[in-house]
Design a protein around this motif. Structure first.
Motif, PDB file in Angstrom:
ATOM      1  N   THR A 107      20.799  44.127  41.514  1.00  0.00           N
ATOM      2  CA  THR A 107      20.073  45.414  40.722  1.00  0.00           C
ATOM      3  C   THR A 107      21.130  46.263  40.191  1.00  0.00           C
ATOM      4  O   THR A 107      22.352  45.775  40.313  1.00  0.00           O
ATOM      5  CB  THR A 107      19.519  46.172  41.812  1.00  0.00           C
ATOM      6  N   PRO A 108      20.740  47.122  39.368  1.00  0.00           N
ATOM      7  CA  PRO A 108      21.667  47.872  38.479  1.00  0.00           C
ATOM      8  C   PRO A 108      22.830  48.709  39.420  1.00  0.00           C
ATOM      9  O   PRO A 108      22.474  49.269  40.456  1.00  0.00           O
ATOM     10  CB  PRO A 108      20.901  49.004  37.890  1.00  0.00           C
ATOM     11  N   ILE A 109      24.028  48.684  38.700  1.00  0.00           N
ATOM     12  CA  ILE A 109      25.002  49.357  39.678  1.00  0.00           C
ATOM     13  C   ILE A 109      25.050  50.632  39.338  1.00  0.00           C
ATOM     14  O   ILE A 109      24.891  51.478  38.341  1.00  0.00           O
ATOM     15  CB  ILE A 109      26.461  48.767  38.934  1.00  0.00           C
ATOM     16  N   SER A 110      25.182  51.720  40.651  1.00  0.00           N
ATOM     17  CA  SER A 110      25.322  52.885  40.490  1.00  0.00           C
ATOM     18  C   SER A 110      26.411  53.643  40.524  1.00  0.00           C
ATOM     19  O   SER A 110      26.701  54.680  39.882  1.00  0.00           O
ATOM     20  CB  SER A 110      24.134  53.451  41.633  1.00  0.00           C
ATOM     21  N   LEU A 111      27.540  53.263  41.595  1.00  0.00           N
ATOM     22  CA  LEU A 111      28.587  53.600  41.699  1.00  0.00           C
ATOM     23  C   LEU A 111      29.860  52.541  41.657  1.00  0.00           C
ATOM     24  O   LEU A 111      29.548  51.641  42.154  1.00  0.00           O
ATOM     25  CB  LEU A 111      28.696  54.394  42.945  1.00  0.00           C
ATOM     26  N   VAL A 112      31.160  52.732  41.516  1.00  0.00           N
ATOM     27  CA  VAL A 112      31.966  51.951  41.359  1.00  0.00           C
ATOM     28  C   VAL A 112      33.447  52.863  41.937  1.00  0.00           C
ATOM     29  O   VAL A 112      33.658  53.867  41.376  1.00  0.00           O
ATOM     30  CB  VAL A 112      32.403  51.383  40.116  1.00  0.00           C
ATOM     31  N   GLU A 113      34.163  52.129  42.763  1.00  0.00           N
ATOM     32  CA  GLU A 113      35.049  52.938  43.222  1.00  0.00           C
ATOM     33  C   GLU A 113      36.285  51.849  43.336  1.00  0.00           C
ATOM     34  O   GLU A 113      36.162  50.910  43.981  1.00  0.00           O
ATOM     35  CB  GLU A 113      34.907  53.698  44.515  1.00  0.00           C
ATOM     36  N   VAL A 114      37.636  52.010  43.003  1.00  0.00           N
ATOM     37  CA  VAL A 114      38.755  51.312  43.091  1.00  0.00           C
ATOM     38  C   VAL A 114      39.740  52.156  43.761  1.00  0.00           C
ATOM     39  O   VAL A 114      39.928  53.277  43.585  1.00  0.00           O
ATOM     40  CB  VAL A 114      39.253  50.684  41.826  1.00  0.00           C
ATOM     41  N   SER A 115      40.208  51.338  45.054  1.00  0.00           N
ATOM     42  CA  SER A 115      41.123  52.036  45.913  1.00  0.00           C
ATOM     43  C   SER A 115      42.558  52.609  45.180  1.00  0.00           C
ATOM     44  O   SER A 115      42.948  52.057  44.114  1.00  0.00           O
ATOM     45  CB  SER A 115      41.642  51.261  47.051  1.00  0.00           C
ATOM     46  N   PRO A 116      43.211  53.553  45.602  1.00  0.00           N
ATOM     47  CA  PRO A 116      44.195  54.149  44.878  1.00  0.00           C
ATOM     48  C   PRO A 116      45.276  52.907  44.831  1.00  0.00           C
ATOM     49  O   PRO A 116      46.069  53.160  43.748  1.00  0.00           O
ATOM     50  CB  PRO A 116      44.541  55.420  45.593  1.00  0.00           C
ATOM     51  N   CYS A 117      45.454  51.968  45.802  1.00  0.00           N
ATOM     52  CA  CYS A 117      46.368  51.078  45.755  1.00  0.00           C
ATOM     53  C   CYS A 117      46.149  49.939  44.704  1.00  0.00           C
ATOM     54  O   CYS A 117      46.952  49.183  44.701  1.00  0.00           O
ATOM     55  CB  CYS A 117      46.711  50.633  47.110  1.00  0.00           C
ATOM     56  N   GLY A 118      44.876  49.898  44.326  1.00  0.00           N
ATOM     57  CA  GLY A 118      44.401  48.685  43.636  1.00  0.00           C
ATOM     58  C   GLY A 118      44.081  47.550  44.147  1.00  0.00           C
ATOM     59  O   GLY A 118      43.752  46.658  43.739  1.00  0.00           O
ATOM     60  N   LYS A 119      43.797  47.574  45.699  1.00  0.00           N
ATOM     61  CA  LYS A 119      43.519  46.439  46.549  1.00  0.00           C
ATOM     62  C   LYS A 119      42.058  46.077  46.660  1.00  0.00           C
ATOM     63  O   LYS A 119      41.854  44.965  47.113  1.00  0.00           O
ATOM     64  CB  LYS A 119      44.184  46.614  48.029  1.00  0.00           C
ATOM     65  N   TYR A 120      41.284  47.201  46.663  1.00  0.00           N
ATOM     66  CA  TYR A 120      39.765  47.164  46.762  1.00  0.00           C
ATOM     67  C   TYR A 120      39.054  47.585  45.965  1.00  0.00           C
ATOM     68  O   TYR A 120      39.379  48.594  45.091  1.00  0.00           O
ATOM     69  CB  TYR A 120      39.404  47.900  48.094  1.00  0.00           C
ATOM     70  N   TRP A 172      35.110  44.198  47.391  1.00  0.00           N
ATOM     71  CA  TRP A 172      35.837  43.109  47.194  1.00  0.00           C
ATOM     72  C   TRP A 172      37.355  43.344  47.293  1.00  0.00           C
ATOM     73  O   TRP A 172      37.622  44.346  47.112  1.00  0.00           O
ATOM     74  CB  TRP A 172      35.915  42.595  45.492  1.00  0.00           C
ATOM     75  N   GLN A 173      38.149  42.134  47.523  1.00  0.00           N
ATOM     76  CA  GLN A 173      39.573  42.477  47.812  1.00  0.00           C
ATOM     77  C   GLN A 173      40.178  41.812  46.565  1.00  0.00           C
ATOM     78  O   GLN A 173      40.034  40.701  46.288  1.00  0.00           O
ATOM     79  CB  GLN A 173      39.941  41.567  49.009  1.00  0.00           C
ATOM     80  N   LEU A 174      40.814  42.759  45.653  1.00  0.00           N
ATOM     81  CA  LEU A 174      41.568  42.350  44.331  1.00  0.00           C
ATOM     82  C   LEU A 174      42.827  41.934  44.759  1.00  0.00           C
ATOM     83  O   LEU A 174      43.817  42.464  45.036  1.00  0.00           O
ATOM     84  CB  LEU A 174      41.457  43.663  43.532  1.00  0.00           C
ATOM     85  N   ARG A 175      43.045  40.415  44.465  1.00  0.00           N
ATOM     86  CA  ARG A 175      44.401  39.748  44.426  1.00  0.00           C
ATOM     87  C   ARG A 175      44.496  39.185  43.115  1.00  0.00           C
ATOM     88  O   ARG A 175      44.714  37.735  43.526  1.00  0.00           O
ATOM     89  CB  ARG A 175      44.504  38.805  45.808  1.00  0.00           C
ATOM     90  N   GLY A 176      44.501  39.610  42.096  1.00  0.00           N
ATOM     91  CA  GLY A 176      44.557  38.815  40.773  1.00  0.00           C
ATOM     92  C   GLY A 176      43.568  37.921  40.860  1.00  0.00           C
ATOM     93  O   GLY A 176      42.504  38.035  41.013  1.00  0.00           O
ATOM     94  N   LYS A 177      43.807  36.444  40.332  1.00  0.00           N
ATOM     95  CA  LYS A 177      42.709  35.414  40.216  1.00  0.00           C
ATOM     96  C   LYS A 177      42.299  34.957  41.480  1.00  0.00           C
ATOM     97  O   LYS A 177      41.182  34.380  41.334  1.00  0.00           O
ATOM     98  CB  LYS A 177      43.492  34.472  39.482  1.00  0.00           C
ATOM     99  N   LYS A 178      42.833  35.432  42.571  1.00  0.00           N
ATOM    100  CA  LYS A 178      42.371  35.193  43.706  1.00  0.00           C
ATOM    101  C   LYS A 178      41.515  36.354  44.427  1.00  0.00           C
ATOM    102  O   LYS A 178      41.193  36.287  45.533  1.00  0.00           O
ATOM    103  CB  LYS A 178      43.263  34.999  44.742  1.00  0.00           C
ATOM    104  N   ALA A 179      40.799  37.171  43.675  1.00  0.00           N
ATOM    105  CA  ALA A 179      40.012  38.138  44.153  1.00  0.00           C
ATOM    106  C   ALA A 179      38.615  37.530  44.725  1.00  0.00           C
ATOM    107  O   ALA A 179      38.330  36.628  44.257  1.00  0.00           O
ATOM    108  CB  ALA A 179      39.488  39.105  42.934  1.00  0.00           C
ATOM    109  N   LYS A 180      38.268  38.088  45.739  1.00  0.00           N
ATOM    110  CA  LYS A 180      37.203  37.523  46.654  1.00  0.00           C
ATOM    111  C   LYS A 180      36.510  38.692  47.076  1.00  0.00           C
ATOM    112  O   LYS A 180      36.637  39.797  47.434  1.00  0.00           O
ATOM    113  CB  LYS A 180      37.776  36.680  47.741  1.00  0.00           C
TER     114      LYS A 180
END
Length: 698
Positions: A496-509, A522-530
């Motif tokens: 459904t439509p996205i209402s809120l987005v938050e990226v952790s200050p460290c850029g990991k989540y 999601w866990q951000l690990r470059g191209k291995k984000a999952k």
């Protein structure tokens, strides 16, 4: 600028009170409420349609952005289907998932003014500029032409079905007509006292009583069975634009232009000798708006109103409680972005961006402040407006951000995305136009963050989320080059439509909240984000997200006032509150959360009228709530000690009053920025309000 005391240690924080956010009022044209979805739909003069979630405290959930030429004049719900008509002559059914037209028709080819759906939700009626009335069938999830009524003189400004759906009542200049829905002919014509009087609003009760509000300020009541007038009452000096009736049909709410009061009439039995009759008697009035009221609704014991000032107001229809909650016409999403290193603030407007340099206080000794007290600081440098970026009048800026170092500005409309390099000396912008990746497309959410590539070396990154495709795309930024890094498909989890987005200050989540109450991480690990996990769904919608700077803990606020703190690594709740924890949580939902990196026990919570400072603590006795029980299912390997750990709770430390608070941002460890609008500044572009004489007042 003020010095506040938000933390336990007694240290002060400098607060920049930004009062130069001068958003223009966007008048409310019409309102419609769905009992099934508990969703309030309203249209504004700029062409937008807003969908407000009314399950708990009202909050803006979705926006359908249109052009001012497509101003919607009337809205109607049929169960979960939303219909609109506009002055371009289009009847549109909206897809509430894609926020795009689902079906579109032009019944008469000219401007459409009114729309209504019968109680069985099988037919809808539309009234046009040239006096045409069309009946459309909406059965079997379709829109089909059914019948065209005989043409009448003048535009049809309002129409209402009776409860059985066999008759349609319409209002035009000088007359109210009752039509046969089956044959399309006039059954009765009730003329008004003057042919030049315009009928603006209609209500048809279950006992076949017809109530009309007109331009002369009268509310007139007819017996719909024999078309006889029962009573007529002058409630306003001029222009009764809106009428509304409660579900029990014993309260009639009316309002309009002169004066812009909301007056409530009560159905009362009057005994005269041996006869008993029912009359509408003045019950109470609310002075909610200073400019004319165009639309009214009654939901339970709440009166929902909107008009020229653009404020969505909710007030009480009973004498036992008198409250008024006002919601300013803010834009959806973040309207401000900060560059702490340059003391810069980027403000977003519908067709422009303003770049400001914030003020700097004079150095000097400050007195010791007590808890909750403030001190006004003198500025050494006043705020300064540096740049203004404008887009075409038919475009709308849906997202914008400035990089933390103040060197990049990115904004997006529905048609294009622009990325510019900021030149500080001399001040200017250099737009990047060549050698841009093809993935740099219009986005609904924009953000910057820095990643640690090597010791003492950081890389500036830009991330975009495309609302329609639900794709996350990340880019690296060099001096004059943009490189595409990776893409993450969010659609398997977000439906459904996205209402809120938050990226952790460290850029990991990456944390994404959707309108179906889903919160995915999601866990951000470059191209291995999952995809990492989904939080347990809660009954109320998500209104705010925030992540701790030095840990993997996520703080979530819901529309019913509940606040929870969730540990992403341990997959359990560590802190939570009950419903309506902060005062007035049933009227104003939490707009945002601010966390303190130096004190993880401190949470700053703000809504439109207050800024709260909360502190987490360990209560002596605490019973595990439903979210904790559901959280155990997410982690089957959790130890018994972890499962039996007691939850912390929040307690209120300090409360600061604000007026139409939009956003609170952190500029530094001890520096905050609050952006708000004062009511007098919001209403300044409008004509002077109507002044009425009051008895005993000079």
């Amino acid at each position: 600028m003020k010095a506040d005391v938000p933390d336990k240690s007694g240290g002060t924080a400098q607060v920049h009170n930004v009062r130069f956010y001068t958003i223009k009022p966007r008048g409310i044209v019409c309102l419609a409420y769905s009992k099934v979805l508990k969703c309030l739909a309203l249209s504004r003069e700029d062409g937008s349609i807003e969908l407000w979630n009314m399950h708990f405290a009202p909050f803006l959930e979705r926006v359908i952005q249109l052009t001012p030429e497509s101003q919607v004049e009337s809205l109607a719900w049929a169960s979960k289907r939303l219909f609109s008509v506009d002055l371009t002559g289009k009847l549109i059914e909206w897809d509430l998932t894609t926020l795009q037209p689902r079906r579109e028709q032009s019944p008469t080819g000219n401007a459409l003014w009114c729309l209504d759906v019968n109680s069985a939700e099988t037919e809808l009626a539309v009234g046009s500029e040239e006096g045409h009335i069309n009946i459309m069938s909406i059965e079997q999830d379709e829109i089909n032409y059914k019948l065209l009524f005989s043409k009448q003189d003048g535009r049809v400004l309002c129409c209402k079905f009776d409860k059985p759906g066999k008759r349609l009542v319409t209002g035009t200049m000088g007359a109210v007509r009752i039509w046969s829905v089956a044959k399309g002919h006039t059954l009765h014509t009730m003329t008004l006292s003057d042919r030049n009087v315009i009928v603006y609003s209609l209500q048809v009760l279950s006992d076949n009583t017809i109530i009309a509000g007109d331009s002369a300020g009268y509310v007139t009541v007819w017996n719909g069975a024999n078309a006889t007038q029962l009573e007529s009452c002058k409630v306003l000096d001029r222009n009764v634009f809106a009428l509304a009736v409660n579900e029990e049909e014993d309260r009639l709410v009316c309002s309009g232009m002169k004066p812009p009061l909301i007056r409530v009439l009560s159905k009362t039995q009057i005994k005269r000798e041996d006869s008993v009759c029912e009359r509408w008697i003045k019950f109470l009035q609310r002075e909610v708006h200073s400019h004319y009221v165009k639309a009214l609704l009654v939901i339970g014991d709440r009166i929902v109103s909107g008009g020229q000032d653009g404020l969505l107001c909710i007030s009480s229809s009973t004498k036992t409680s008198a409250y008024v909650a006002k919601y300013a016409p803010y834009l959806q999403g973040k309207a401000a972005s900060l560059a702490p290193s340059g003391n810069l603030l980027l403000l977003r407007y519908p067709q422009s961006l303003d770049l400001w340099r914030l003020g700097v206080p004079r150095p000097g000794e400050r007195q010791q402040l007590g808890l909750g007290s403030t001190e006004q600081l003198q500025l050494d440098h006043t705020p300064e407006k540096l740049l203004q970026l404008n887009v075409a009048a038919h475009k709308f800026i849906q997202a914008a951000a400035i990089s933390p170092d103040g060197n990049w500005i990115c904004y997006s409309t529905a048609q294009e995305l622009r990325l510019s390099r900021v030149q500080h000396e001399p001040l200017g912008l250099q737009r990047l136009t060549t050698d841009l990746p093809a993935e740099l497309e219009p986005a609904s959410f924009i953000g910057f963050f820095k990643t640690q590539q090597q010791p003492q070396q950081q890389q500036q990154q830009l991330w975009l989320i495309h609302g329609s495709s639900r794709q996350l795309r990340c880019f690296s930024l060099d001096e004059q080059q943009v490189n595409f890094l990776y893409s993450q498909d969010l659609s398997p989890e977000i439906k459904t439509p996205i209402s809120l987005v938050e990226v952790s200050p460290c850029g990991k989540y990456l944390v994404v909240a959707a309108t179906n109450h889903l919160i995915a991480v999601w866990q951000l690990r470059g191209k291995k984000a999952k995809h990492l996990l989904n939080l347990p769904r809660y009954k109320a919608g998500t209104t705010a997200l925030a992540m701790h700077e030095n840990s993997s803990r996520l703080v979530v606020a819901y529309a019913d006032g509940r606040i929870v703190d969730y540990d992403l690594q341990e997959r359990r709740f560590v802190c939570e509150t009950a419903e309506h924890f902060v005062p007035n949580a049933h009227l104003h939902s939490i707009r945002g959360l601010m966390l303190d990196a130096q004190n993880p026990n401190i949470v700053m919570v703000y809504d439109e009228v207050h800024l709260y400072v909360l502190e987490s603590y360990q209560p002596e006795e605490h019973t595990l709530h439903a979210p904790q029980t559901k959280a155990k299912r997410l982690s089957k390997s959790a130890s018994d000690a972890r499962e039996t750990a007691k939850l912390k709770s929040y307690r209120l430390k300090v409360r600061f009053n604000r007026q139409h608070l939009l956003q609170v941002c952190r500029l530094g460890a001890k520096e905050l920025v609050t952006i708000g609008v004062q009511t007098k500044n919001l209403l300044a572009p409008l004509p002077p309000p109507y002044q009425r004489k009051k008895f005993g007042v000079a």
